[in-house]
Each structure stands twice: as C-alpha cells, then as structure tokens.
Design a protein around this motif. Sequence first.
Motif, PDB file in Angstrom:
ATOM      1  N   CYS A 113       0.362  11.339   2.244  1.00 22.47           N
ATOM      2  CA  CYS A 113       0.172  12.208   1.076  1.00 22.47           C
ATOM      3  C   CYS A 113       0.464  13.659   1.456  1.00 22.47           C
ATOM      4  CB  CYS A 113      -1.279  12.143   0.597  1.00 22.47           C
ATOM      5  SG  CYS A 113      -1.808  10.514   0.083  1.00 22.47           S
ATOM      6  N   SER A 114       0.732  14.475   0.455  1.00 21.29           N
ATOM      7  CA  SER A 114       0.678  15.923   0.663  1.00 21.29           C
ATOM      8  C   SER A 114      -0.722  16.366   0.246  1.00 21.29           C
ATOM      9  CB  SER A 114       1.756  16.637  -0.155  1.00 21.29           C
ATOM     10  OG  SER A 114       1.607  16.317  -1.529  1.00 21.29           O
ATOM     11  N   ILE A 115      -1.085  17.590   0.599  1.00 20.50           N
ATOM     12  CA  ILE A 115      -2.461  18.019   0.338  1.00 20.50           C
ATOM     13  C   ILE A 115      -2.531  19.521   0.095  1.00 20.50           C
ATOM     14  CG2 ILE A 115      -2.837  17.988   2.874  1.00 20.50           C
ATOM     15  CD1 ILE A 115      -5.825  17.451   2.302  1.00 20.50           C
ATOM     16  N   LYS A 159       0.867  -1.190   0.000  1.00 17.54           N
ATOM     17  CA  LYS A 159       0.000   0.000   0.000  1.00 17.54           C
ATOM     18  C   LYS A 159       0.901   1.236   0.000  1.00 17.54           C
ATOM     19  CE  LYS A 159      -3.909  -2.220   0.698  1.00 17.54           C
ATOM     20  NZ  LYS A 159      -5.003  -2.211  -0.232  1.00 17.54           N
ATOM     21  N   GLU A 160       0.644   2.122  -0.951  1.00 15.58           N
ATOM     22  CA  GLU A 160       1.446   3.345  -1.032  1.00 15.58           C
ATOM     23  C   GLU A 160       0.513   4.551  -1.025  1.00 15.58           C
ATOM     24  OE1 GLU A 160       3.582   3.044  -4.688  1.00 15.58           O
ATOM     25  OE2 GLU A 160       5.001   1.565  -3.883  1.00 15.58           O
ATOM     26  N   PRO A 161       1.004   5.685  -0.517  1.00 17.29           N
ATOM     27  CA  PRO A 161       0.165   6.891  -0.586  1.00 17.29           C
ATOM     28  C   PRO A 161      -0.104   7.264  -2.035  1.00 17.29           C
ATOM     29  CG  PRO A 161       2.388   7.404   0.199  1.00 17.29           C
ATOM     30  CD  PRO A 161       2.294   5.915   0.139  1.00 17.29           C
ATOM     31  N   VAL A 162      -1.347   7.699  -2.316  1.00 19.17           N
ATOM     32  CA  VAL A 162      -1.747   7.948  -3.705  1.00 19.17           C
ATOM     33  C   VAL A 162      -0.988   9.113  -4.331  1.00 19.17           C
ATOM     34  CG1 VAL A 162      -3.742   9.336  -2.939  1.00 19.17           C
ATOM     35  CG2 VAL A 162      -3.763   8.349  -5.202  1.00 19.17           C
ATOM     36  N   GLY A 163      -0.577  10.089  -3.519  1.00 18.88           N
ATOM     37  CA  GLY A 163       0.107  11.266  -4.069  1.00 18.88           C
ATOM     38  C   GLY A 163      -0.558  12.525  -3.553  1.00 18.88           C
ATOM     39  N   PRO A 164      -0.210  13.686  -4.130  1.00 19.55           N
ATOM     40  CA  PRO A 164      -0.809  14.941  -3.669  1.00 19.55           C
ATOM     41  C   PRO A 164      -2.335  14.943  -3.841  1.00 19.55           C
ATOM     42  CG  PRO A 164       1.166  15.362  -4.942  1.00 19.55           C
ATOM     43  CD  PRO A 164       0.882  13.896  -5.095  1.00 19.55           C
ATOM     44  N   PRO A 172     -10.856   3.098   8.956  1.00 21.59           N
ATOM     45  CA  PRO A 172      -9.758   2.597   8.115  1.00 21.59           C
ATOM     46  C   PRO A 172     -10.035   2.869   6.641  1.00 21.59           C
ATOM     47  CG  PRO A 172     -10.552   0.903   9.623  1.00 21.59           C
ATOM     48  CD  PRO A 172     -11.480   2.055   9.765  1.00 21.59           C
ATOM     49  N   GLU A 173     -11.320   2.904   6.274  1.00 17.58           N
ATOM     50  CA  GLU A 173     -11.684   3.169   4.869  1.00 17.58           C
ATOM     51  C   GLU A 173     -11.223   4.557   4.423  1.00 17.58           C
ATOM     52  OE1 GLU A 173     -13.716   1.979   7.178  1.00 17.58           O
ATOM     53  OE2 GLU A 173     -14.504   0.066   6.449  1.00 17.58           O
ATOM     54  N   GLY A 174     -11.249   5.520   5.338  1.00 13.63           N
ATOM     55  CA  GLY A 174     -10.833   6.886   4.995  1.00 13.63           C
ATOM     56  C   GLY A 174      -9.353   6.937   4.656  1.00 13.63           C
ATOM     57  N   LEU A 175      -8.565   6.159   5.378  1.00 14.89           N
ATOM     58  CA  LEU A 175      -7.127   6.114   5.091  1.00 14.89           C
ATOM     59  C   LEU A 175      -6.883   5.350   3.790  1.00 14.89           C
ATOM     60  CD1 LEU A 175      -4.682   7.094   6.862  1.00 14.89           C
ATOM     61  CD2 LEU A 175      -4.251   4.678   7.256  1.00 14.89           C
ATOM     62  N   GLU A 176      -7.580   4.241   3.655  1.00 14.98           N
ATOM     63  CA  GLU A 176      -7.468   3.399   2.452  1.00 14.98           C
ATOM     64  C   GLU A 176      -7.726   4.239   1.188  1.00 14.98           C
ATOM     65  OE1 GLU A 176      -6.880  -0.065   2.632  1.00 14.98           O
ATOM     66  OE2 GLU A 176      -6.878  -0.172   0.441  1.00 14.98           O
ATOM     67  N   ALA A 177      -8.640   5.183   1.298  1.00 13.58           N
ATOM     68  CA  ALA A 177      -8.999   6.005   0.136  1.00 13.58           C
ATOM     69  C   ALA A 177      -7.855   6.908  -0.303  1.00 13.58           C
ATOM     70  CB  ALA A 177     -10.240   6.847   0.466  1.00 13.58           C
ATOM     71  N   CYS A 178      -6.839   7.055   0.537  1.00 13.41           N
ATOM     72  CA  CYS A 178      -5.661   7.858   0.161  1.00 13.41           C
ATOM     73  C   CYS A 178      -4.469   6.967  -0.170  1.00 13.41           C
ATOM     74  CB  CYS A 178      -5.293   8.809   1.299  1.00 13.41           C
ATOM     75  SG  CYS A 178      -6.506  10.107   1.559  1.00 13.41           S
ATOM     76  N   LEU A 179      -4.729   5.681  -0.367  1.00 17.79           N
ATOM     77  CA  LEU A 179      -3.656   4.734  -0.676  1.00 17.79           C
ATOM     78  C   LEU A 179      -3.910   4.074  -2.024  1.00 17.79           C
ATOM     79  CD1 LEU A 179      -3.541   2.932   2.809  1.00 17.79           C
ATOM     80  CD2 LEU A 179      -1.888   4.607   1.956  1.00 17.79           C
TER      81      LEU A 179
END
Length: 481
Positions: A172-174, A141-146, A466-473
């Motif tokens: 992620c950055s935001i 699992k990796e951060p999706v990006g900005p 956990p779904e909220g974090l998953e959505a950024c991965l």
Amino acid sequence: MAEGYDTELKLFIDGEWIGAEGRDTHKVVNPATGETLGELPLATPADLDRALDAAQRGFKIWRATSADQKAAVLYGAAQLLRERTDKIARIATLEEGKTLPEARGELMMAINLFEFYAAEAKRIYGRVLVRPSGTLSRVMKEPVGPVAAFCPWNFPIGNPGRKLGAAIGAGCSIIIKPPEEAPGSAIEVLKSLLDAGLPKEVASMVFGVPDMVSRHLIASPVTRKVSFTGSVPVGKHLAKLAAESMMRTTMELGGHGPVLVFDDADVERTLDMIVPHKFRNAGQVCVSPTRFYVQEGIYDRFVKSFTERTEKLTMGDGLVAGINMGPMANPRRPDAIEAFVQDAVKVGARVATGGERGGGSSDGGFFFRPTVLADVPLEARIMNEEPFGPVALMRPFKTFDEAIEQANRLPYGLAAYCFTENGRRALLLGDAIESGMVGINTVGIGGADSPFGGVKDSGHGSEDGPEGLEACLVTKAIHQA
Ligand code: NAD
C-alpha cells in the motif's frame, strides 16, 4: 534547539520536505523542562490534497513492485534504524519524556517490525479452489490501497514503525500523521525508509490540526483504509467518518488493564515484573496494568511490597542515566491524573504513596509522582475511565468468579494480566477474560510476530504479526472458465 534534538521539523509530501513557509506552526516542547524544541509546520488542505495525489500514484508504483524489493527496503530501513539508534532514541526522549533505555527499546520494536514485515511480504499467499477441469478459481490477496494512519504521542517511534511497516509490506501507499507533540522521532523513521530506497510517492508524512487532517483524508475517495491508535472517543468518531465510504479500519484504542493476582502467585517474582511494567513511560501505555485485583490472603502484603518498590523509583529527565521514570508527555496528563486521584480519595481510596505532582528535576516539567491507591471503591472515576498515567489501583477479591467479573466489568478489552502458580486456573483465566491480549505470569504480551489489538471498546483489528499485514490486504476471488 536543544542539544541532541537533531532533526528538522518538516512535512514530507511527494518527495519534498516542506517547512513552515507561511503555514501555522505547533510548538514542540520537552516535557522534562517545558522548553521549546522547535516549531512544526501544520499542513493546509492543499498540502493534504497533494499528499493524496502522491498516494494515488505511489500505490500504483508500489503494488507493482516485487515482494523482494519491498523486503529489501524494509530490511534496509531496519539496518539504518539500528545504526541511528542513539540519535533517534535521544530525539524521542527529548520530545516525549520517556527514559533513554525505554526509547532504545522502542526503536527495537520498529526494527523488529520492519524485519518481520520484510519477511512476511514474501508470504502473501492466495489459494486455488477445486473446480471442474477447465475452470481456474483463484483466491487472491491484494493491497487495500492508500492508507491514512494516525499515531499518538506515547510511542513516537514504534507506532509510526508499526503503521508504516504493515502498509509498505502489504504493497500500500500511506499518508501518516504522527503526533504533533512528538514529531521528530517519526520523521527519522520515515527517513530510514526513504534512505533505504522507498519511492518518494509511497509514503507522505503530514502534521496538522488532527480533526481537520483526519476529516480531509477520510473524506477523500483516494483513501481506502484508516488505521488509528488513540483514545476510544476519537476512535469511534473516526470509525463513523470511515463508515460513510465503507472504508476499512483498524482501531487500536484505550485500555484499563486488569491484573489478577491469586494467593498462590509467586509474589516477589510478580512484583519484579509488574512494578516496572506499571511505571513504564509514566503509565502512558494503552496496555499498562492499571486495576490490581489481589486475592485477600496476600492483599496487604502485596500492597505493602508494591508501595515499597514504587517509592524506590527514581524520577527525572529521561536523558539522565539511572532514571526509572520520566515526566508525563504533556501538561494535560498531570492535570488529568490529579483530578482522578482527588476524586478517588474523595470516595474513600487510600493514597499508599505518591498522589501528587512533582518529583522531577525541573520546575517546568510535567511530572507526577508514581502513585499507589489502595482500597479504591468501584465508583471512583479512575476505576472506570482510562487513567493513562503512573497510578496503580488496588482492590482485594475473594473468589475466582469475582475476579473474572471484575476483570470483564468495563467496556475496555485490550490487555489483562494474571498471576497464579495453578496451571488449571491459568488455562481457565486465559479463556474467561474478555481481552485482546492476556499475559499469564508474564508482562510480555507483544512481539513483532504477535497480534496486538483489543476487543469491545478497545477497538478492532490487529496490528503486528501476520494479522497486521492481513489488515492491509483485501481478498478477491477470480473464477475463470
Ligand atoms: P486525545 O483523545 O485528544 O488524542 C489522542 C490521540 O489522538 C492524539 O495523538 C491526537 O493527536 C489524536 N487525535 C485526536 N483527535 C483526532 C482526530 N479528530 N483525528 C485524528 N487524530 C486525532 O487525547 P490526548 O490528551 O492526546 O490523550 C489522552 C487520551 O488518549 C489518554 O487518556 C488515552 O486514553 C488516549 N491515548 C491512547 C493511546 C493508545 O495507545 N491507545 C495513546 C495516546 C493516547
């Protein structure tokens, strides 16, 4: 500046707080009085380019930062928010209108989310696949990006907290655009993160003309995800823009919460919960209970008791102790609600109480009285479009199937509520309702550990939990022989 509006209205880009300095500005207004609180600078395209550049650098820094360090920033920010509760809650009440106790509660939402994501940041696990010896297959699992995030005005503390917490926890950055109408609360949430050690490149905060800002950020190849909370039409518009580059989206859009009350419900207990829940934030809540379908045996009694309780609510400036309901957040809202009510009455609805502007302490405020409309015909506009205001709509129903049909009738599917003492019926209701969240004998449908989001036109993807974090991965499979 109004007393207690203790914040500086500025953009935050790449570590710099930026004032108007020749930029266009937006007047921030106290909805309880109509008085100006301050002038907010609006970002130029060059400002947005600078924020994108910072986000690109910030992503490299933050994804390489240890989970422990990410957690430390989020825990630290939660602690600072706790210490600054009185100050930030007052800012939120002044710029959005909700009562001070509601604003304090909203701050707890941000605090709980920061603490939840701090812990969850350490639980971003992958897995190892079973393969012949000599081969290592890892699912990572990796951060999706900005991330580009857009927040509405109704939860000016909690919504930025929700979007910042998930992106930062995931690595992620935001670039976040909180609402121009209630910017100070979000500025203070960001300050808590920066004071807790968030690297300056990781989060930028911009305000601007919403359409210009969203088009600019979504068109950039730097942005990898859009997170939006707001109305269905704007959500669909942004989803189309994001589709151009297959950008990930989380869309938390409007709702039209059905409430099914069966003959066997504990009516007094139901009313204890649902009346305050209806008029929370003057009904300007996406999960607000809106369409009340009440079984015919208790319909008259329910409408009468609901109305009596509604008439006891006190209205006024949310800063004043003992006020139950503040003004609406901006002058568009009372206009919209008045038009909805007039249309409903024209087609046969009965005004049980309210139905008109006023009730506030000041002539300049955007007040609309808490309203109950009974026997509302299905063709009334308000039975079909999200009202987003202090109006409860009542209709009787006969059978279980009819109640389900009504609950699922609209294209919305965000929150639904059911009240019954029959356990088997409760189970069936939970399964049959097309909604992202269902409360059965409760109005408590959220929590830092619980997914928040809708189905159908109410959007897709969950925030929180956990779904909220998953959505950024994003998921990557690495096969190594
Ligand atoms: P609106 O649709 O103009 O704006 C809703 C929000 O989206 C605002 O915060 C606005 O700044 C933002 N927005 C609008 N256009 C945008 C764009 N092109 N790019 C990025 N952001 C954009 O409506 P409004 O008058 O501010 O609010 C009215 C309606 O919005 C309500 O009736 C309700 O349906 C919806 N709303 C929903 C939520 C929610 O929590 N889901 C919150 C606030 C408003």
